[in-house]
Each structure stands twice: as C-alpha cells, then as structure tokens.
Design an enzyme around this catalytic site. Structure first.
Site, PDB file in Angstrom:
ATOM      1  N   CYS A  28       0.814  -1.221   0.000  1.00 26.71           N
ATOM      2  CA  CYS A  28       0.000   0.000   0.000  1.00 26.71           C
ATOM      3  C   CYS A  28       0.850   1.274   0.000  1.00 26.71           C
ATOM      4  O   CYS A  28       0.502   2.258  -0.632  1.00 26.71           O
ATOM      5  CB  CYS A  28      -0.915   0.037   1.220  1.00 26.71           C
ATOM      6  SG  CYS A  28      -2.160  -1.260   1.239  1.00 26.71           S
ATOM      7  N   CYS A  39       8.838   5.179  34.699  1.00 20.92           N
ATOM      8  CA  CYS A  39       8.847   6.384  35.530  1.00 20.92           C
ATOM      9  C   CYS A  39       7.768   6.314  36.607  1.00 20.92           C
ATOM     10  O   CYS A  39       8.018   6.633  37.769  1.00 20.92           O
ATOM     11  CB  CYS A  39       8.609   7.629  34.669  1.00 20.92           C
ATOM     12  SG  CYS A  39      10.138   8.385  34.078  1.00 20.92           S
TER      13      CYS A  39
END
Lengths: 284, 138, 109
Positions: free
Chosen positions: A103, A245
């Site tokens: 594509c 984190c």
C-alpha cells in the site's frame, strides 16, 4: 504510614537537590551523519510558555560518548532494528497477501508521519499512537496478527517510520478533536503519583539539569523515541518509559497502549513541538 | 584532636583498601597478565587506553587502545567477574595498532591494556572508570 | 544459529594505493555473558561471538578474541592499509559454531 511517606519524601527531595553542581544541558550540536542538522534546542511552544522558555532534547543531558554514538547511523545500534524493520516492511504477512510496501511503497514514503503522531483518527473517532495505527493496518488491511505494543518488532517498525522523518520538527495537533485527550494528558503530567508523590513535572520541569543520584535529569522530551538504551541494549517504547517512571514513583502504573498513556504521550509530545524527530536515539 | 565515628569509618575503609582490595585485584589480573606475557616484565609508556572517566552505563562503555609497534593488545577489566575483555592481534595490513570497541563493566573499576611489542617487550596502560547507577530504577 | 544475527560493515568505496582507511563493524548479537540468571534462578548459558577477523586479499588486518565483557551488538573499529584494489573479508565466529561472513570490495581512486 505517614512517617514512611515523609522519610521517602525527604529522600526524593534530597535526590533532587543533591547534585546542583553539574546543572544544565550540555552545549553541543547534533549533526546526523555529517549531513542533517538537528534541532535539539528551541523556544518552548506557546502552550507551555509559562512553565519554561527553552526546550531541550534529552540528547543534551547525556555524556559526550553517548551523544557521539547517536550522530552516526553506523555507530547507532538502534539502526540495526531499523534495518530489520525494513525487511519486515517489504515482507508479505497475513491473510490478505500484503506487506506494508503493497500500500505504502517504500518506507521513505512515511516521511512526515512521525512528527504528527499521536494524532486524531477521523475514521476511528479517537486519538491514536503510531503503534495503534500500525496494528490497525496489520489487523484490518493485512489480516495479520497484532504486534505486542512495547515489543521489539513493533518498536523496530516505529523506529523505521521515525527514522525517515529525522530532522523534521515534531508538530502534534493539540486543538480540535484531540484537545480533550491533550487536556487529560496534561492533567496526568502534573498529578503526583506513588509513595514518592512525584509528578512528571517535579523532575522534568522543576529540576531538569540537576542530578538525580548519578543521573542527569532531562526535560523528559520524547522526540527521540523509540530509544536505544545502553542499559538494556534494545529499543524502548514511549509507554514502557512512562511505565518505568510511574513505577519508580512507587505507584501502580497504567497499561502500555491504554488511554491514560495515549493521552500522556500526546501531551508530552506536544511539549517537544519544534524539536527534531530523532528516533531511534540513544540514551543511557 | 577529636576522633569521631566518621573518622573511624574512614580509617577502617582505608585499612580495608590497603589490606584487601589491591591484593585481590592483583591476583585477579596477574593470572591473565602472566599467561599473556609469560612472566616477562611489563613497562609503562608506548600504549594508550582511552575510556570515559565516568561511564553513563556499565553495559556499553566505549574504549580505545593504541600502541604503535604492537603485535597484540590484551584488555582486562579487573573488577569484572571474569576479567578478560578482548585481545586484538594486528596483521600485516593493519594501518595502525589501534582499535575501538564497547565493553561491559560490572562496577567502578580499573581497566588495563597490555601491549606485546614487536621487539618482544610489554607495556601497560590503565584507566579508572566510574560506573554510575541510574536515577530512580537503578 | 543465534536469532536475528546480522553483520554490518562500513568500508569506503575507494582508497589511495597504499593509503589508510577506517573500518567499522557491528554485528547484531545478544552476547549472552553466562553471568545472568533467568526468572527461575538458573544460569543462562554463555552464547557469544568469540572471534572476529578481517582480511584483505588473503592477508590479515586484525584478529580479535572477544570475551563475554564485550557489549551486546559487538562493535569494532580499526584501520587498514590498502595496497591495491581488492576485497575485504570479515568473519565472526559464534560459540554455537555458526560463522557469519561479509565482504566488501574497494577500488583505487
């Protein structure tokens, strides 16, 4: 419990103020392959001008050897994953007999895509990350299995798509249909979590440039993702970094690929609007 | 002069350094150095070892060794569980006796490079590399 | 054969006769050190690239013995003399017996 919290809070405060001596981002210029001049410092976007004037890529907070490693594609081990993803790009997979290239032609046709993600998808009626878009292609266009969100194959593909936009400025839309998701992300950014009661902003806005133990705190910019970390010698996704984190604040984390992290990714990306796309970058 | 607890700790640590660590480090390295040199004397100079003073992460530490006129350079990381790192043998078409690589260091330690020169002598260079820990996760 | 192993080399396309060039090599390999343990606490067996060689027209440039202390995705950079046009041959030897090869031609400018 309150006592423990106080002690932990004090530790965090000490960690944040301990190493003022080495403050500040390194003064250096990133030129990729002696060719592409990267924007690693620029004026902060308007939406955060009350928080800071200048934004810096995380590249400025790393040591001289790490900075050099990123300036040459051969020296950058993250580019191995990009080469492997290039093979995947051209390989037919799934029930529809298609590859990405069927594509989209060459992977260089993706230039300009990474700078605008996460992005509102009109068709899906939601904000999507590049990972979600890739899996949407795999499932609905190729008839192929989804890739694991934070896995090496997926992050290699994200790195390939990022790599062809290196040097282009990050430019995610924060208004229009994406605005409510962006607001959610902003709220998460400033919300303290975990036993350490730290928000993203406590480290990456209030204390960037300082040392947290032996580590140089950056602004937490994500223009360099996926990131090849010297620590685990592989590509790391934005959401895996967020998860790390949040976990380090001693909190239960959100799920990679989930709504909270999509919102946070949109917001944090927008804090880097104007910096060059760097992925795959190198960090410690 | 007051002798504080902190002084006592410092003296203790110093004593431990003198008594324990160098001997153990020497023993670790010696075995490999002897195998390389055959017990010959190892001089200083004529070889350089370039490494960061502080490594951002011990998993990937860039180093460079260089010794003009060497036939071989051996690199040892004395603080690793297994000290040998690499041995570079230079062939007739090597334009220089110089090589770069990336190495793993388990902790802060000394890295040693020993060159075997083409006249059969040996030379040594060493570098002390600090390996840091991360901010939160380690 | 270890999974996903891909050698990469960077060699200039041309050189002066008798000139010096810089060569960079990298091979994607996990370099399992033999020091790590899995989730059950069992030692993960060592599996590394243990030797790398570079030759030019049959003559040796460099021959490197690698130990487990070499980082994941071994990177080696060195300098070669190019006496004439010809081919560089690069060879990596894996603990599992696999041998990975790559070659690059160079012309005299």
């Amino acid at each position: 419990m309150q006592k423990i919290k106080t002690v932990l809070g004090t530790c965090a405060a000490m960690a944040l103020t301990a190493g003022v001596a080495m403050a500040g981002p390194a003064e250096d210029k990133l030129i990729l392959n002696e060719e592409i001049e990267m924007v690693t410092v620029t004026t902060a976007p308007d939406h955060m001008s009350d928080a800071m004037d200048t934004i810096y890529s995380g590249w400025h907070f790393r040591g001289v050897e790490t900075r050099a490693m990123q300036s040459d594609d051969f020296d950058n081990p993250g580019m191995i994953a990009v080469e492997q993803a290039e093979d995947a790009w051209n390989t037919v997979d799934g029930s529809e007999g298609k590859s990405c290239a069927s594509c989209h032609d060459g992977s260089d046709s993706m230039a300009g895509v990474k700078p605008v993600y996460p992005k509102w998808s009109e068709a899906a009626g939601e904000v999507r990350t590049l990972e979600h878009q890739i899996n949407d292609c795999r499932e609905n266009r190729m008839g192929a299995e989804k890739w694991k969100y934070t896995g090496g194959t997926m992050q290699g593909m994200v790195a390939l798509i990022a790599s062809v936009s290196r040097g282009m400025p990050v430019n995610v839309a924060i208004d229009g249909p994406a605005q409510s998701m962006w607001e959610q992300g902003k709220e998460l950014y400033y919300t303290r979590t975990g036993q350490l009661e730290l928000s993203c902003a406590n480290c990456h806005e209030d204390n960037y440039g300082m040392m947290i133990r032996a580590d140089h705190l950056s602004q937490g910019q994500i223009n360099g993702f996926p990131v090849y970390r010297l620590k685990n010698t592989k590509l790391n996704s934005v959401h895996a970094r967020f998860k790390g984190c949040v976990r380090d604040t001693r909190a239960e984390t959100y799920k990679p690929g989930g709504q909270e992290f999509i919102a946070l990714e949109l917001y944090v990306t927008s804090r880097g609007n104007g910096l060059s796309v760097e992925g795959p970058s190198i960090r410690n | 002069m007051q002798f504080t607890r902190r002084d006592a700790l410092a003296v203790g640590a110093g004593a431990a350094l003198v008594a324990g660590l160098p001997i153990r480090a020497m023993a670790m390295g010696d075995e490999y150095i002897e195998a390389f040199t055959g017990g010959a004397e190892v001089g200083e100079g004529g070889i350089t070892l370039t490494a960061p003073e502080i490594a951002e992460n011990g998993n990937t530490v860039p180093i460079e060794v260089s010794a003009e006129g060497a036939t071989e350079i051996m690199v040892l990381a004395l603080g690793n569980p297994v000290p040998p790192v690499a041995t570079f043998k230079f062939g007739p078409l090597a334009a220089s006796q110089d090589a770069k690589t990336r190495i793993r260091l388990a902790k802060t330690q000394d890295v040693v490079a020993i060159a075997k020169m083409d006249d059969g002598t040996f030379a040594k260079a060493s570098a002390s590399i600090k390996v840091t820990i991360g901010g939160c996760g380690g | 054969m270890a999974k996903g192993v891909k050698p990469r080399v960077k060699v200039p396309k041309t050189a002066q006769a008798g000139g010096t060039i810089t060569i960079k090599t990298l091979i994607s390999h996990k370099m399992e050190s033999g020091q790590r343990k899995d989730k059950e606490g069992n030692i993960i067996p060592r599996s590394i690239i243990n030797r790398f060689t570079c030759d030019f027209n049959g003559q040796n440039v460099i021959d490197v013995t690698l130990e487990p202390a070499i980082s994941t995705n071994p990177f080696i950079e060195f300098e070669a003399t190019v006496p004439e046009a010809g081919d560089f041959a690069f060879t990596w030897y894996d603990d599992d017996g696999s041998v990975y090869e790559e070659s690059k031609s160079i012309a005299i400018a």
